[in-house]
Design an enzyme around this catalytic site. Structure first.
Site, PDB file in Angstrom:
ATOM      1  N   SER A   1       0.824  -1.204   0.000  1.00 25.26           N
ATOM      2  CA  SER A   1       0.000   0.000   0.000  1.00 25.26           C
ATOM      3  C   SER A   1       0.862   1.261   0.000  1.00 25.26           C
ATOM      4  O   SER A   1       1.679   1.458  -0.883  1.00 25.26           O
ATOM      5  CB  SER A   1      -0.966  -0.032   1.178  1.00 25.26           C
TER       6      SER A   1
ATOM      7  N   ASP B   1      -2.033   6.437  -4.000  1.00 26.54           N
ATOM      8  CA  ASP B   1      -0.875   5.761  -3.417  1.00 26.54           C
ATOM      9  C   ASP B   1      -0.404   4.647  -4.361  1.00 26.54           C
ATOM     10  O   ASP B   1      -1.017   4.426  -5.419  1.00 26.54           O
ATOM     11  CB  ASP B   1      -1.194   5.262  -2.003  1.00 26.54           C
TER      12      ASP B   1
ATOM     13  N   ASP C   1      -0.601   1.417  -4.717  1.00 32.48           N
ATOM     14  CA  ASP C   1      -1.531   0.413  -5.236  1.00 32.48           C
ATOM     15  C   ASP C   1      -2.898   1.013  -5.541  1.00 32.48           C
ATOM     16  O   ASP C   1      -3.851   0.285  -5.811  1.00 32.48           O
ATOM     17  CB  ASP C   1      -1.646  -0.789  -4.301  1.00 32.48           C
TER      18      ASP C   1
ATOM     19  N   ASP D   1      -5.382   2.396  -3.979  1.00 34.12           N
ATOM     20  CA  ASP D   1      -6.625   2.185  -3.246  1.00 34.12           C
ATOM     21  C   ASP D   1      -6.963   3.395  -2.360  1.00 34.12           C
ATOM     22  O   ASP D   1      -8.074   3.496  -1.853  1.00 34.12           O
ATOM     23  CB  ASP D   1      -6.602   0.888  -2.437  1.00 34.12           C
TER      24      ASP D   1
END
Length: 573
Positions: free
Chosen positions: A145, A300, A302, A304
């Site tokens: 993340s 960010d 990834d 999400d």
């Protein structure tokens, strides 16, 4: 035991040279050896995340295979149908993510379980979408993340597209515990898996299907192309879906931060690739001034989580908090659906227990039910699936204070791509009304009250840090009022005991699942919530207030934060 593990790793012939070099450097450092080998990285419903490197307490190909082996054995237990449906695997742009994704595929594929592997890095929410698009039995994404560059991790998803429920995660953990020698886990050959069509690479068709689903989120069909937008993927996986999505929504005045456009696992232009931090917006703000942009968007690594900055009347950029953007999106969605006559009578909004209560006030104005869940988007996705199976409630919106939002339930995790597109549409709509999103936020405060929130974290790393976090939680559980002197508690919610204790000592039961969380609600509605992070070595303290004026809210919040954190620091420093 630790020294034996260390020696086993040191002489292991299959250990990559870079990992062997790390071990050679630390063999005369007992503290570092212990830190790397005192435990196996834990796997839970949020997956597994940690520092990259050699050791059982690090992320490497062997600890990744460990999780993949547990997932493969879970699918074998579920039978041939689950094995035939298989697993879809995605990965972000971090160090070794692509390699870890392939190692996961080769570990699972050796059992004859079907594996679909993304050709290129794509966001976590697109992985969630892909599970249902391909009707697989599970999904995996390699990501850490928004953590710094030295981290990576693995998250596992169920057939509904949501993160694994605790029961399934426990089965994986049980299988992992049976493997005491990580080097014993075998992997198949990639070319052999491709030849047998056990392994297939995917990309274009799922990209297209995801974009088609995103277009259905539009609330206003004929928006003017009146908005100047700057977007940065922060070197992550959001570039393709966000840019394609904004263009499909009709936005052509789009500029991408060139220095942060290409994937780079070092995240060289930011100290911390987290769109919650103003520093991550530095280059976007510079480009925003050059292009006179009204809205800045950042995802960010990834993709999400979404961060948003809005140009104010002085030409400066103000970052919206997760709670503020969530309230704006919620109010916009409900208002547009009411205007069009599409607001369902059984509509439901989902938020976490540490998310602002402003959302509750907004939902109730529109006569929509709002339901709290535990912290973590997996609990929101579980409720969506529960409602779908029961045929009750129409999901409208889910969000959490940590910059996670979900509008369309074709994804079952927070989705920064969805949120970016709807934020742009919302800003464009407000502009046609002669307003900015900051004006819209002021309108919400004027109507519902000045809700203000904050978060403080104490970082406590290593084995000693874990013990300190346990001590903090135990102290709050024994005498929570000791840490909250400014505002007497009206009631205290202990999610580990699943009880709500009122000031007179009476108890109610809590319906949410057990969790190591304590929440104190004061007589004036102010609240504090304490919990260990599920993904980082931190103890987190959330604060919230609601007052008639901005000045009162700011002052009350400051007193509350100071009261609690000074008491914590004096007790545990």
């Amino acid at each position: 035991m630790i020294s034996e593990l260390f020696n086993q790793w040191l002489i292991e012939p299959s250990l990559p040279i870079e990992l062997k070099q790390q071990l050679n450097k630390i063999q005369d450092d007992p503290a570092e050896v212990e830190e790397r080998f005192y435990q196996f990285l834990s796997f839970g419903t949020g997956g597994m995340r940690g520092l990259l490197g050699a050791g059982t307490n690090r992320i490497n190909i062997f600890t990744i295979r460990h999780v993949a082996e547990g997932l493969a054995l879970l699918l074998k237990e579920q039978g041939q149908e689950a094995m035939d449906r298989g697993v879809v695997i995605a990965y972000d742009t971090r160090h070794l993510s692509k390699i870890f994704a392939l190692e996961t595929a080769k570990t699972i594929g050796k059992y004859g379980i079907r594996v679909l592997l993304f050709k290129e890095s794509r966001p976590t929410p697109e992985l969630s979408f892909a599970i249902r698009h391909y009707d697989t039995a599970a999904g995996v994404v390699i990501t850490a993340s928004h953590n710094p560059a030295a981290y990576n991790g693995i998250k596992v998803y169920g057939k509904d597209g949501g993160q694994l429920p605790p029961e399934a995660a426990e089965i994986i953990v049980a299988h992992m515990r049976k493997v005491t020698d990580l080097f014993s886990i075998q992997v198949a050959d990639e070319n052999e898996l491709l030849h047998k069509r056990v392994l297939q690479y995917v990309l274009e068709d799922v990209d297209t299907a995801y974009q088609q689903a995103l277009v259905t989120l539009r609330e206003v069909e004929h928006l003017e192309d009146n908005l100047s937008i700057v977007y940065t993927p922060l070197h992550g996986s959001g570039l393709v879906p966000v840019v394609d999505g904004l263009r499909n929504f009709g936005f052509t005045q789009l500029s991408v931060v060139s220095e942060q456009q290409q994937p780079d696992p070092e995240f060289p232009t930011v100290a911390y690739p987290n769109p919650e931090e103003r520093d991550a917006f530095e280059l976007a703000i510079r480009l925003g001034h050059e292009r006179n942009a009204e809205v800045l968007l950042a995802t960010d690594p990834d993709a999400d989580r979404l961060g948003v900055a809005i140009r104010d009347e002085n030409g400066e950029y103000r970052l919206l908090s997760g709670n503020q953007l969530g309230a704006l999106l919620l109010h916009y969605l409900l208002s547009q659906k009411k205007r069009k006559g599409t607001l369902p009578p059984d509509g439901v909004v989902l938020k976490t227990i540490v998310t602002s209560e402003l959302g509750r006030a907004i939902a109730e104005k529109f006569n929509m039910q709002i339901v709290d869940t535990l912290t973590g988007f997996k609990f929101i996705s579980e409720k969506i699936e529960e409602y779908r199976n029961a045929g009750t409630h129409t999901f409208l919106f889910g969000y959490e204070e940590s910059y996670g939002y979900l509008i369309g339930d074709f994804v079952r995790d927070k989705d920064a791509v969805q949120a970016a597109l709807l934020t742009a549409e919302m800003a464009s709509f407000y502009k046609t009304c002669g307003k900015s999103l900051l004006d819209g936020l002021d309108d919400l405060y004027s109507e519902f009250g000045y809700f203000q929130e904050s978060l403080h974290s104490i970082t406590l790393t290593g084995k000693e840090g874990q013990e300190k976090i346990k001590q903090i939680m135990e102290a709050f559980r024994r005498d929570p009022q000791r840490f909250l002197r400014q505002t007497p508690a009206r009631y205290i919610e202990d999610y580990k005991r699943r009880t709500r204790q009122w000031a007179d000592g009476s108890l109610d039961s809590l319906s949410l699942p057990e969790a190591d969380v304590i929440k104190l609600i004061g007589e004036d509605g102010s609240w504090v919530c304490i919990r260990p992070s599920g993904t980082e070595p931190k103890c987190k303290f959330y604060f919230g207030v609601d007052k008639p004026t901005a000045e009162e809210a700011k002052s009350t919040l400051h007193l509350l934060e100071t009261d609690v954190m000074q008491n914590v620091n004096s007790a545990f420093s």
